[in-house]
Design a protein around this motif. Structure first.
Motif, PDB file in Angstrom:
ATOM      1  N   ASP A 158      87.185  69.704  75.907  1.00  0.00           N
ATOM      2  CA  ASP A 158      86.897  70.858  76.768  1.00  0.00           C
ATOM      3  C   ASP A 158      86.382  70.383  78.117  1.00  0.00           C
ATOM      4  O   ASP A 158      85.438  69.588  78.187  1.00  0.00           O
ATOM      5  CB  ASP A 158      85.830  71.737  76.113  1.00  0.00           C
ATOM      6  N   ALA A 182      92.462  54.962  67.741  1.00  0.00           N
ATOM      7  CA  ALA A 182      93.815  54.442  67.943  1.00  0.00           C
ATOM      8  C   ALA A 182      94.166  54.669  69.403  1.00  0.00           C
ATOM      9  O   ALA A 182      93.996  55.781  69.902  1.00  0.00           O
ATOM     10  CB  ALA A 182      94.796  55.192  67.041  1.00  0.00           C
ATOM     11  N   HIS A 194      76.063  75.314  63.841  1.00  0.00           N
ATOM     12  CA  HIS A 194      76.672  76.021  62.712  1.00  0.00           C
ATOM     13  C   HIS A 194      78.114  76.366  63.037  1.00  0.00           C
ATOM     14  O   HIS A 194      78.451  76.617  64.186  1.00  0.00           O
ATOM     15  CB  HIS A 194      75.905  77.305  62.409  1.00  0.00           C
ATOM     16  N   ALA A 244      96.483  64.526  64.688  1.00  0.00           N
ATOM     17  CA  ALA A 244      95.516  65.620  64.513  1.00  0.00           C
ATOM     18  C   ALA A 244      94.313  65.292  65.381  1.00  0.00           C
ATOM     19  O   ALA A 244      93.165  65.284  64.936  1.00  0.00           O
ATOM     20  CB  ALA A 244      95.139  65.748  63.034  1.00  0.00           C
ATOM     21  N   THR A 245      94.596  64.994  66.627  1.00  0.00           N
ATOM     22  CA  THR A 245      93.612  64.382  67.520  1.00  0.00           C
ATOM     23  C   THR A 245      92.816  65.390  68.347  1.00  0.00           C
ATOM     24  O   THR A 245      91.902  64.994  69.081  1.00  0.00           O
ATOM     25  CB  THR A 245      94.318  63.381  68.458  1.00  0.00           C
ATOM     26  N   GLN A 263      84.740  62.392  66.736  1.00  0.00           N
ATOM     27  CA  GLN A 263      84.249  63.303  67.772  1.00  0.00           C
ATOM     28  C   GLN A 263      84.907  64.672  67.648  1.00  0.00           C
ATOM     29  O   GLN A 263      85.653  65.094  68.551  1.00  0.00           O
ATOM     30  CB  GLN A 263      84.532  62.725  69.146  1.00  0.00           C
ATOM     31  N   ASN A 317      83.850  70.668  67.785  1.00  0.00           N
ATOM     32  CA  ASN A 317      82.693  71.569  67.636  1.00  0.00           C
ATOM     33  C   ASN A 317      81.401  70.830  67.278  1.00  0.00           C
ATOM     34  O   ASN A 317      80.457  71.419  66.766  1.00  0.00           O
ATOM     35  CB  ASN A 317      82.988  72.637  66.569  1.00  0.00           C
ATOM     36  N   VAL A 329      96.276  60.319  62.491  1.00  0.00           N
ATOM     37  CA  VAL A 329      95.307  59.968  63.534  1.00  0.00           C
ATOM     38  C   VAL A 329      94.492  61.221  63.828  1.00  0.00           C
ATOM     39  O   VAL A 329      95.039  62.269  64.197  1.00  0.00           O
ATOM     40  CB  VAL A 329      95.983  59.454  64.824  1.00  0.00           C
ATOM     41  N   LEU A 342      98.254  59.711  72.589  1.00  0.00           N
ATOM     42  CA  LEU A 342      99.305  59.230  71.685  1.00  0.00           C
ATOM     43  C   LEU A 342     100.569  60.085  71.728  1.00  0.00           C
ATOM     44  O   LEU A 342     101.684  59.566  71.676  1.00  0.00           O
ATOM     45  CB  LEU A 342      98.778  59.152  70.241  1.00  0.00           C
ATOM     46  N   ASP A 384      94.089  71.765  66.887  1.00  0.00           N
ATOM     47  CA  ASP A 384      93.991  72.236  68.275  1.00  0.00           C
ATOM     48  C   ASP A 384      95.021  71.565  69.191  1.00  0.00           C
ATOM     49  O   ASP A 384      95.460  72.174  70.173  1.00  0.00           O
ATOM     50  CB  ASP A 384      92.589  71.953  68.839  1.00  0.00           C
ATOM     51  N   ASN A 408      91.004  77.532  65.952  1.00  0.00           N
ATOM     52  CA  ASN A 408      89.801  77.585  65.112  1.00  0.00           C
ATOM     53  C   ASN A 408      90.033  76.704  63.889  1.00  0.00           C
ATOM     54  O   ASN A 408      91.129  76.154  63.704  1.00  0.00           O
ATOM     55  CB  ASN A 408      89.355  79.020  64.783  1.00  0.00           C
ATOM     56  N   ILE A 409      88.992  76.587  63.063  1.00  0.00           N
ATOM     57  CA  ILE A 409      89.075  75.642  61.946  1.00  0.00           C
ATOM     58  C   ILE A 409      90.129  76.084  60.929  1.00  0.00           C
ATOM     59  O   ILE A 409      90.896  75.268  60.419  1.00  0.00           O
ATOM     60  CB  ILE A 409      87.692  75.503  61.272  1.00  0.00           C
TER      61      ILE A 409
HETATM   62  C1  LIG Z   1      81.368  74.520  70.778  1.00  0.00           C
HETATM   63  C2  LIG Z   1      82.450  74.866  69.776  1.00  0.00           C
HETATM   64  C3  LIG Z   1      82.127  75.621  68.666  1.00  0.00           C
HETATM   65  C4  LIG Z   1      83.130  75.969  67.762  1.00  0.00           C
HETATM   66  N1  LIG Z   1      82.790  76.726  66.683  1.00  0.00           N
HETATM   67  C5  LIG Z   1      83.747  77.072  65.786  1.00  0.00           C
HETATM   68  C6  LIG Z   1      83.402  77.899  64.666  1.00  0.00           C
HETATM   69  O1  LIG Z   1      82.262  78.310  64.498  1.00  0.00           O
HETATM   70  N2  LIG Z   1      84.400  78.219  63.804  1.00  0.00           N
HETATM   71  C7  LIG Z   1      85.697  77.797  63.983  1.00  0.00           C
HETATM   72  O2  LIG Z   1      86.556  78.117  63.144  1.00  0.00           O
HETATM   73  N3  LIG Z   1      86.037  77.014  65.032  1.00  0.00           N
HETATM   74  C8  LIG Z   1      85.089  76.644  65.935  1.00  0.00           C
HETATM   75  N4  LIG Z   1      85.424  75.871  67.017  1.00  0.00           N
HETATM   76  C9  LIG Z   1      86.815  75.366  67.136  1.00  0.00           C
HETATM   77  C10 LIG Z   1      86.975  74.117  66.250  1.00  0.00           C
HETATM   78  O3  LIG Z   1      86.027  73.152  66.636  1.00  0.00           O
HETATM   79  C11 LIG Z   1      88.376  73.525  66.397  1.00  0.00           C
HETATM   80  O4  LIG Z   1      89.362  74.534  66.232  1.00  0.00           O
HETATM   81  C12 LIG Z   1      88.573  72.432  65.343  1.00  0.00           C
HETATM   82  O5  LIG Z   1      87.592  71.426  65.485  1.00  0.00           O
HETATM   83  C13 LIG Z   1      89.975  71.827  65.464  1.00  0.00           C
HETATM   84  O6  LIG Z   1      90.111  70.829  64.511  1.00  0.00           O
HETATM   85  P1  LIG Z   1      91.047  69.575  64.806  1.00  0.00           P
HETATM   86  O7  LIG Z   1      91.025  68.771  63.548  1.00  0.00           O
HETATM   87  O8  LIG Z   1      92.344  70.012  65.362  1.00  0.00           O
HETATM   88  O9  LIG Z   1      90.339  68.796  66.010  1.00  0.00           O
HETATM   89  P2  LIG Z   1      88.883  68.180  66.098  1.00  0.00           P
HETATM   90  O10 LIG Z   1      87.952  68.843  65.152  1.00  0.00           O
HETATM   91  O11 LIG Z   1      88.518  68.181  67.530  1.00  0.00           O
HETATM   92  O12 LIG Z   1      89.074  66.690  65.586  1.00  0.00           O
HETATM   93  C14 LIG Z   1      89.891  65.751  66.217  1.00  0.00           C
HETATM   94  C15 LIG Z   1      89.471  64.388  65.661  1.00  0.00           C
HETATM   95  O13 LIG Z   1      90.397  63.401  66.109  1.00  0.00           O
HETATM   96  C16 LIG Z   1      89.663  62.302  66.582  1.00  0.00           C
HETATM   97  N5  LIG Z   1      90.508  61.558  67.542  1.00  0.00           N
HETATM   98  C17 LIG Z   1      90.975  61.980  68.739  1.00  0.00           C
HETATM   99  N6  LIG Z   1      91.719  61.025  69.311  1.00  0.00           N
HETATM  100  C18 LIG Z   1      91.695  59.982  68.465  1.00  0.00           C
HETATM  101  C19 LIG Z   1      92.271  58.692  68.499  1.00  0.00           C
HETATM  102  N7  LIG Z   1      93.020  58.291  69.532  1.00  0.00           N
HETATM  103  N8  LIG Z   1      92.041  57.844  67.459  1.00  0.00           N
HETATM  104  C20 LIG Z   1      91.283  58.247  66.402  1.00  0.00           C
HETATM  105  N9  LIG Z   1      90.738  59.465  66.308  1.00  0.00           N
HETATM  106  C21 LIG Z   1      90.923  60.322  67.332  1.00  0.00           C
HETATM  107  C22 LIG Z   1      88.416  62.895  67.204  1.00  0.00           C
HETATM  108  O14 LIG Z   1      87.403  61.942  67.394  1.00  0.00           O
HETATM  109  C23 LIG Z   1      88.086  63.970  66.173  1.00  0.00           C
HETATM  110  O15 LIG Z   1      87.312  63.460  65.116  1.00  0.00           O
HETATM  111  C24 LIG Z   1      84.468  75.540  67.959  1.00  0.00           C
HETATM  112  C25 LIG Z   1      84.784  74.773  69.089  1.00  0.00           C
HETATM  113  C26 LIG Z   1      83.786  74.447  69.998  1.00  0.00           C
HETATM  114  C27 LIG Z   1      84.136  73.664  71.219  1.00  0.00           C
END
Ligand SMILES: Cc1cc2nc3c(=O)[nH]c(=O)nc-3n(C[C@H](O)[C@H](O)[C@H](O)COP(=O)(O)OP(=O)(O)OC[C@H]3O[C@@H](n4cnc5c(N)ncnc54)[C@H](O)[C@@H]3O)c2cc1C
Length: 298
Positions: free
Chosen positions: A112, A79, A43, A107-108, A35, A38, A8, A234, A269, A276-277
């Motif tokens: 912020d 979900a 960029h 991985a949701t 969603q 970032n 997820v 979840l 996160d 971070n990514i």
């Molecule tokens: C403004 C901003 C700029 C950033 N810039 C950088 C950068 O330049 N470099 C860097 O390394 N990091 C950057 N980051 C940090 C980076 O965005 C996060 O560390 C990264 O996105 C984490 O990845 P993730 O997969 O854990 O979560 P996310 O990328 O947040 O993805 C989570 C996903 O799960 C989905 N989801 C959530 N709940 C559900 C559900 N119930 N059912 C289905 N889907 C769901 C969401 O819609 C989303 O698509 C930035 C953060 C912000 C806020």
């Protein structure tokens, strides 16, 4: 429909987890509400081999590569329920559709919650930032601000002062004690106690921070530390344990990214206090490998 692994969240952590489970020749479902955290930034910086690319481009390419594996399905949607069911898990979508799997990866991500200052949300990811490693290099060398959310923001100001000349906007929240005043002086940080009433674009790529008393200060960028909340309920529904950090909660995971609920893995996160990514992709890879191996050895 029954899968080996349901992931997820189909962003950096989730696609990475799904890729490893798919390479383990497992039947994988990714559910993604689209969603990523970032999405406000044009960029993305710092991620190995992808520096400066649009986050959406990186994700689109990763999703395309994942979909080349025939046993993978990706669904766009949310979900809203997950529960233990028999020897596995049941995940239900907000449209009522349900899926089963033997392993579950959360991985949701997080959401912020920005300080309540007019104009701040509009500039989030542009000139209002939180992570200097992500965006500090691009705004470095000039006047920078830190908008305090409490006395802890002093540490953020100390860090950010490595990127420019910092003013710490206390926003009426605190006055530095003697030790804090010395720390500010050591890093040449100006302290502005007044309440911040608004932030506005300055017309040349920076910001004007408006202060009580009809004053204003210009900065290239304003850093702040938003509170982080889980982007999905979840993990709570499944009974996963949480760590409390200074900015919010994170799902407790072991070194295999397994949560306190056997068979449920978490990455990105949602499962870390530092974000971070690269960290998200790494956690996702571990979760995908561990979920696969647990299907073999578990
Ligand atoms: C403004 C901003 C700029 C950033 N810039 C950088 C950068 O330049 N470099 C860097 O390394 N990091 C950057 N980051 C940090 C980076 O965005 C996060 O560390 C990264 O996105 C984490 O990845 P993730 O997969 O854990 O979560 P996310 O990328 O947040 O993805 C989570 C996903 O799960 C989905 N989801 C959530 N709940 C559900 C559900 N119930 N059912 C289905 N889907 C769901 C969401 O819609 C989303 O698509 C930035 C953060 C912000 C806020």
């Amino acid at each position: 429909m029954q899968y080996d692994v349901i992931v997820v969240g189909g962003s950096f952590a989730g696609l990475s987890a799904a890729m490893y489970a798919a390479r383990g020749r497992r039947k994988v479902l990714v559910i993604d509400a689209g969603q990523p955290r970032n999405r406000f930034a044009e960029h993305s910086h710092g991620f190995f081999g992808q520096d400066g690319r649009a986050p959406s481009d990186i994700l689109e390419e990763a999703r395309g590569q994942l979909l080349a594996y025939p046993a993978v399905k990706v669904i766009d949607g949310r979900a809203d329920q997950a529960a233990v069911s028999g020897n596995g898990f049941e995940v239900r979508m907000d449209n009522g559709e349900g899926f089963g799997a033997t392993r579950l990866v959360l991985a949701t991500g997080v959401r912020d919650i920005l300080p309540d200052v007019p104009g701040l949300t509009d500039q989030w990811g542009k000139t209002v930032l939180h992570c200097p490693y992500c965006h500090g290099y691009e705004v470095a060398g000039g006047p920078l601000g830190v908008l305090a959310t409490g006395p802890m923001s002093l540490h953020q100001a100390e860090l950010i002062s490595d990127w420019g000349d910092v003013t710490l906007f206390a926003n009426g929240l605190f006055e530095p004690d003697a030790d804090q005043a010395r720390a500010l002086e050591k890093r040449n940080i100006r302290f502005e106690p007044a309440k911040v009433t608004e932030v506005q674009e300055d017309g040349s790529g920076g910001l004007v921070v408006r202060l009580d008393g009809d004053r204003g200060a210009s900065v290239r960028a304003l850093f702040t530390a938003p509170r982080n909340v889980m982007a999905s309920p979840l993990a709570e529904q499944l009974g996963c344990a949480f760590n409390e950090g200074p900015l919010g909660r994170a799902i407790v995971v072991d070194d295999k990214q397994e949560t306190s609920v056997p068979g449920v893995y978490a990455a990105g996160d949602a499962a870390r206090l530092m974000h971070n990514i690269a960290f998200a992709v790494s956690g996702g890879a571990m979760a995908g490998v561990a979920a696969h191996q647990s299907l073999v050895f578990g």
